[in-house]
Design a protein around this motif. Structure first.
Motif, PDB file in Angstrom:
ATOM      1  N   SER A   1      -4.725   1.911  -6.014  1.00  0.00           N
ATOM      2  CA  SER A   1      -5.777   0.896  -6.091  1.00  0.00           C
ATOM      3  C   SER A   1      -5.269  -0.466  -5.654  1.00  0.00           C
ATOM      4  CB  SER A   1      -6.312   0.783  -7.525  1.00  0.00           C
ATOM      5  OG  SER A   1      -6.933   1.968  -7.951  1.00  0.00           O
ATOM      6  N   ALA A   2      -6.234  -1.319  -5.300  1.00  0.00           N
ATOM      7  CA  ALA A   2      -5.967  -2.740  -5.045  1.00  0.00           C
ATOM      8  C   ALA A   2      -6.961  -3.539  -5.860  1.00  0.00           C
ATOM      9  CB  ALA A   2      -6.097  -3.059  -3.564  1.00  0.00           C
ATOM     10  N   TRP A   3      -6.458  -4.607  -6.485  1.00  0.00           N
ATOM     11  CA  TRP A   3      -7.302  -5.506  -7.269  1.00  0.00           C
ATOM     12  C   TRP A   3      -7.336  -6.868  -6.588  1.00  0.00           C
ATOM     13  CZ3 TRP A   3      -3.956  -2.028  -9.373  1.00  0.00           C
ATOM     14  CH2 TRP A   3      -4.489  -1.083 -10.266  1.00  0.00           C
ATOM     15  N   LEU A   4      -8.532  -7.322  -6.276  1.00  0.00           N
ATOM     16  CA  LEU A   4      -8.722  -8.598  -5.607  1.00  0.00           C
ATOM     17  C   LEU A   4      -9.416  -9.543  -6.581  1.00  0.00           C
ATOM     18  CD1 LEU A   4      -8.392  -9.964  -2.755  1.00  0.00           C
ATOM     19  CD2 LEU A   4     -10.808  -9.401  -2.392  1.00  0.00           C
ATOM     20  N   LEU A   5      -8.741 -10.638  -6.904  1.00  0.00           N
ATOM     21  CA  LEU A   5      -9.299 -11.638  -7.811  1.00  0.00           C
ATOM     22  C   LEU A   5      -9.830 -12.805  -6.988  1.00  0.00           C
ATOM     23  CD1 LEU A   5      -9.674 -12.711 -10.751  1.00  0.00           C
ATOM     24  CD2 LEU A   5      -7.396 -13.749 -10.509  1.00  0.00           C
ATOM     25  N   THR A   6     -11.128 -13.070  -7.119  1.00  0.00           N
ATOM     26  CA  THR A   6     -11.740 -14.208  -6.444  1.00  0.00           C
ATOM     27  C   THR A   6     -12.304 -15.161  -7.483  1.00  0.00           C
ATOM     28  OG1 THR A   6     -14.023 -13.388  -6.275  1.00  0.00           O
ATOM     29  CG2 THR A   6     -12.434 -12.582  -4.634  1.00  0.00           C
ATOM     30  N   GLU A   7     -12.764 -16.309  -7.031  1.00  0.00           N
ATOM     31  CA  GLU A   7     -13.316 -17.280  -7.966  1.00  0.00           C
ATOM     32  C   GLU A   7     -14.553 -16.747  -8.683  1.00  0.00           C
ATOM     33  OE1 GLU A   7     -13.997 -20.819  -5.746  1.00  0.00           O
ATOM     34  OE2 GLU A   7     -11.913 -21.499  -5.888  1.00  0.00           O
TER      35      GLU A   7
ATOM     36  N   GLY B   1       0.839  -1.186   0.000  1.00  0.00           N
ATOM     37  CA  GLY B   1       0.000   0.000   0.000  1.00  0.00           C
ATOM     38  C   GLY B   1       0.876   1.239   0.000  1.00  0.00           C
ATOM     39  N   PHE B   2       0.302   2.402   0.270  1.00  0.00           N
ATOM     40  CA  PHE B   2       1.078   3.631   0.328  1.00  0.00           C
ATOM     41  C   PHE B   2       1.643   3.820   1.739  1.00  0.00           C
ATOM     42  CE2 PHE B   2      -3.303   4.631   1.309  1.00  0.00           C
ATOM     43  CZ  PHE B   2      -3.225   5.462   2.407  1.00  0.00           C
ATOM     44  N   ASP B   3       2.720   4.590   1.833  1.00  0.00           N
ATOM     45  CA  ASP B   3       3.394   4.859   3.109  1.00  0.00           C
ATOM     46  C   ASP B   3       3.704   3.551   3.833  1.00  0.00           C
ATOM     47  OD1 ASP B   3       3.358   7.579   2.657  1.00  0.00           O
ATOM     48  OD2 ASP B   3       1.441   7.879   3.660  1.00  0.00           O
ATOM     49  N   ASN B   4       3.231   3.419   5.064  1.00  0.00           N
ATOM     50  CA  ASN B   4       3.539   2.231   5.867  1.00  0.00           C
ATOM     51  C   ASN B   4       2.336   1.280   5.947  1.00  0.00           C
ATOM     52  OD1 ASN B   4       6.191   3.182   6.618  1.00  0.00           O
ATOM     53  ND2 ASN B   4       5.157   4.627   7.971  1.00  0.00           N
ATOM     54  N   THR B   5       1.715   1.043   4.807  1.00  0.00           N
ATOM     55  CA  THR B   5       0.525   0.195   4.796  1.00  0.00           C
ATOM     56  C   THR B   5       0.701  -1.010   3.880  1.00  0.00           C
ATOM     57  OG1 THR B   5      -0.554   1.397   2.984  1.00  0.00           O
ATOM     58  CG2 THR B   5      -0.989   2.168   5.241  1.00  0.00           C
ATOM     59  N   LEU B   6      -0.083  -2.021   4.170  1.00  0.00           N
ATOM     60  CA  LEU B   6      -0.200  -3.214   3.336  1.00  0.00           C
ATOM     61  C   LEU B   6      -1.676  -3.509   3.116  1.00  0.00           C
ATOM     62  CD1 LEU B   6       2.319  -5.698   5.038  1.00  0.00           C
ATOM     63  CD2 LEU B   6       2.679  -4.492   2.880  1.00  0.00           C
ATOM     64  N   TRP B   7      -1.996  -3.976   1.929  1.00  0.00           N
ATOM     65  CA  TRP B   7      -3.302  -4.585   1.718  1.00  0.00           C
ATOM     66  C   TRP B   7      -3.200  -6.038   2.158  1.00  0.00           C
ATOM     67  CZ3 TRP B   7      -7.551  -1.910   0.450  1.00  0.00           C
ATOM     68  CH2 TRP B   7      -7.408  -0.669  -0.168  1.00  0.00           C
ATOM     69  N   VAL B   8      -4.069  -6.456   3.064  1.00  0.00           N
ATOM     70  CA  VAL B   8      -4.051  -7.836   3.554  1.00  0.00           C
ATOM     71  C   VAL B   8      -5.464  -8.398   3.485  1.00  0.00           C
ATOM     72  CG1 VAL B   8      -2.092  -7.389   5.085  1.00  0.00           C
ATOM     73  CG2 VAL B   8      -4.417  -7.225   5.991  1.00  0.00           C
ATOM     74  N   PHE B   9      -5.549  -9.684   3.106  1.00  0.00           N
ATOM     75  CA  PHE B   9      -6.861 -10.331   3.122  1.00  0.00           C
ATOM     76  C   PHE B   9      -6.942 -11.204   4.364  1.00  0.00           C
ATOM     77  CE2 PHE B   9     -10.091 -13.525   2.176  1.00  0.00           C
ATOM     78  CZ  PHE B   9     -11.140 -12.693   1.812  1.00  0.00           C
ATOM     79  N   ASN B  10      -7.927 -10.891   5.221  1.00  0.00           N
ATOM     80  CA  ASN B  10      -8.132 -11.581   6.484  1.00  0.00           C
ATOM     81  C   ASN B  10      -9.114 -12.731   6.259  1.00  0.00           C
ATOM     82  OD1 ASN B  10      -8.802 -12.395   9.108  1.00  0.00           O
ATOM     83  ND2 ASN B  10      -8.611 -10.317   9.920  1.00  0.00           N
ATOM     84  N   GLN B  11      -8.591 -13.943   6.336  1.00  0.00           N
ATOM     85  CA  GLN B  11      -9.416 -15.122   6.058  1.00  0.00           C
ATOM     86  C   GLN B  11     -10.552 -15.283   7.066  1.00  0.00           C
ATOM     87  OE1 GLN B  11      -9.123 -17.213   3.478  1.00  0.00           O
ATOM     88  NE2 GLN B  11     -10.724 -18.629   4.124  1.00  0.00           N
ATOM     89  N   ASP B  12     -10.329 -14.907   8.318  1.00  0.00           N
ATOM     90  CA  ASP B  12     -11.350 -15.111   9.355  1.00  0.00           C
ATOM     91  C   ASP B  12     -12.549 -14.186   9.165  1.00  0.00           C
ATOM     92  OD1 ASP B  12      -9.813 -17.073  10.445  1.00  0.00           O
ATOM     93  OD2 ASP B  12      -9.006 -15.850  12.058  1.00  0.00           O
ATOM     94  N   THR B  13     -12.281 -12.945   8.780  1.00  0.00           N
ATOM     95  CA  THR B  13     -13.383 -12.003   8.571  1.00  0.00           C
ATOM     96  C   THR B  13     -13.829 -11.941   7.120  1.00  0.00           C
ATOM     97  OG1 THR B  13     -11.887 -10.139   8.196  1.00  0.00           O
ATOM     98  CG2 THR B  13     -12.570 -10.573  10.476  1.00  0.00           C
ATOM     99  N   GLN B  14     -13.017 -12.561   6.223  1.00  0.00           N
ATOM    100  CA  GLN B  14     -13.289 -12.531   4.776  1.00  0.00           C
ATOM    101  C   GLN B  14     -13.304 -11.100   4.242  1.00  0.00           C
ATOM    102  OE1 GLN B  14     -14.055 -15.464   2.436  1.00  0.00           O
ATOM    103  NE2 GLN B  14     -12.625 -16.006   4.064  1.00  0.00           N
ATOM    104  N   GLN B  15     -12.403 -10.271   4.773  1.00  0.00           N
ATOM    105  CA  GLN B  15     -12.350  -8.874   4.370  1.00  0.00           C
ATOM    106  C   GLN B  15     -10.949  -8.485   3.905  1.00  0.00           C
ATOM    107  OE1 GLN B  15     -14.032  -7.407   8.192  1.00  0.00           O
ATOM    108  NE2 GLN B  15     -15.426  -6.192   6.908  1.00  0.00           N
ATOM    109  N   LEU B  16     -10.912  -7.599   2.921  1.00  0.00           N
ATOM    110  CA  LEU B  16      -9.665  -6.972   2.505  1.00  0.00           C
ATOM    111  C   LEU B  16      -9.442  -5.750   3.385  1.00  0.00           C
ATOM    112  CD1 LEU B  16      -7.320  -6.879   0.424  1.00  0.00           C
ATOM    113  CD2 LEU B  16      -8.785  -5.382  -0.958  1.00  0.00           C
TER     114      LEU B  16
END
Length: 258
Positions: free
Chosen positions: A167-173, A122-137
């Protein structure tokens, strides 16, 4: 009048669907397990035997962390904050441009706990992370352990995640999602069999079986990219140059998208 409009619309759509031409520029023998990327200065990032390498014209640097198991993903979009994801240990390592470790995130010990399956810069000190438990980006600030934005829950399995500063692009089934850096959903289109993606500015390229397709900014229509028939092991784009790695060979193609 309506008949004329339909003819013009059909002509436009038919023209828009013309395949994108990819012209071979050069081929290079490059033995490795995985090529991550090449930057504008010709620096090559790759892995061999679970060791991450940065190769320039003058030297080659390396980093490995055998205690964390296999490398799942590497993101070099920001060469000053390269992130390495060891999914089996739910851990991210941030490296500087000398491949020195500058930050470590063990999500098993960070509160609140996050079960991460995919990450991207991500920008600055950030990351885009996908949290499997909450099913959220989530857009996660690793310096102060806060979540700056999060998506609504995603209802299908995540296949890939890529990002730039905007931007972030999330590819799902089931779908392809695009989010801005506030976490707002910009685009959601049906996934018709794509399994991998990469980005070039605000355009993306998707892989389906052994073919590649172009999806332009703000478009919902993918366009086939004409390529020679060979196995596509990895692919990425630098500016309008498409790199494809197969059988220890790195192929460089120029794309004509206009």
């Amino acid at each position: 009048m309506r008949y004329t409009f339909l003819i013009l619309l059909f002509s436009f759509l038919n023209h828009a669907q013309n395949p994108i031409q990819a012209t071979l520029v050069k081929s290079l023998d490059f033995p490795s397990d995985y090529i991550v990327s090449i930057d504008n200065f010709g620096t090559t990032y790759y892995t061999t035997n679970n060791t991450f390498y940065k190769k320039t014209k003058n030297n080659t640097l390396s980093y490995n962390n055998l205690q964390l198991g296999d490398l799942f993903s590497i993101n070099t979009f920001n060469p000053l904050k390269i992130n390495l994801f060891y999914r089996d240990f739910n851990t991210v390592i941030i490296l500087d441009n000398r491949l020195a470790e500058v930050h470590k995130m063990d999500f098993n010990s960070i509160q609140p706990y996050k079960n991460i399956t995919h990450i991207s810069s991500g920008f600055d000190n950030t990351l885009w992370v996908f949290n499997q438990d909450t099913q959220q980006l989530e857009l996660y600030n690793y310096k102060n352990n806060t979540t700056k934005a999060r998506s609504l829950p995603i209802q299908s399995n995540v296949l890939d995640l890529k990002s730039n500063y905007n931007s972030a692009w999330l590819l799902t089934e089931d779908y392809i999602y695009q989010y801005n850096y506030f976490g707002n959903l910009l685009l959601k289109i049906k996934n018709n069999g794509f399994t991998k993606l990469t980005h070039s500015n605000n355009d993306i390229i998707l892989k389906k079986e052994n073919d590649l397709y172009f999806l332009g900014e703000n478009s919902k229509t993918t366009i086939f990219i004409e390529l020679p028939k060979f196995l596509i092991n990895q692919f990425f784009v630098v500016n309008e140059t498409l790199y494809i790695y197969h059988h220890q060979t790195l192929e460089q193609f120029q794309l004509k998208t206009n």
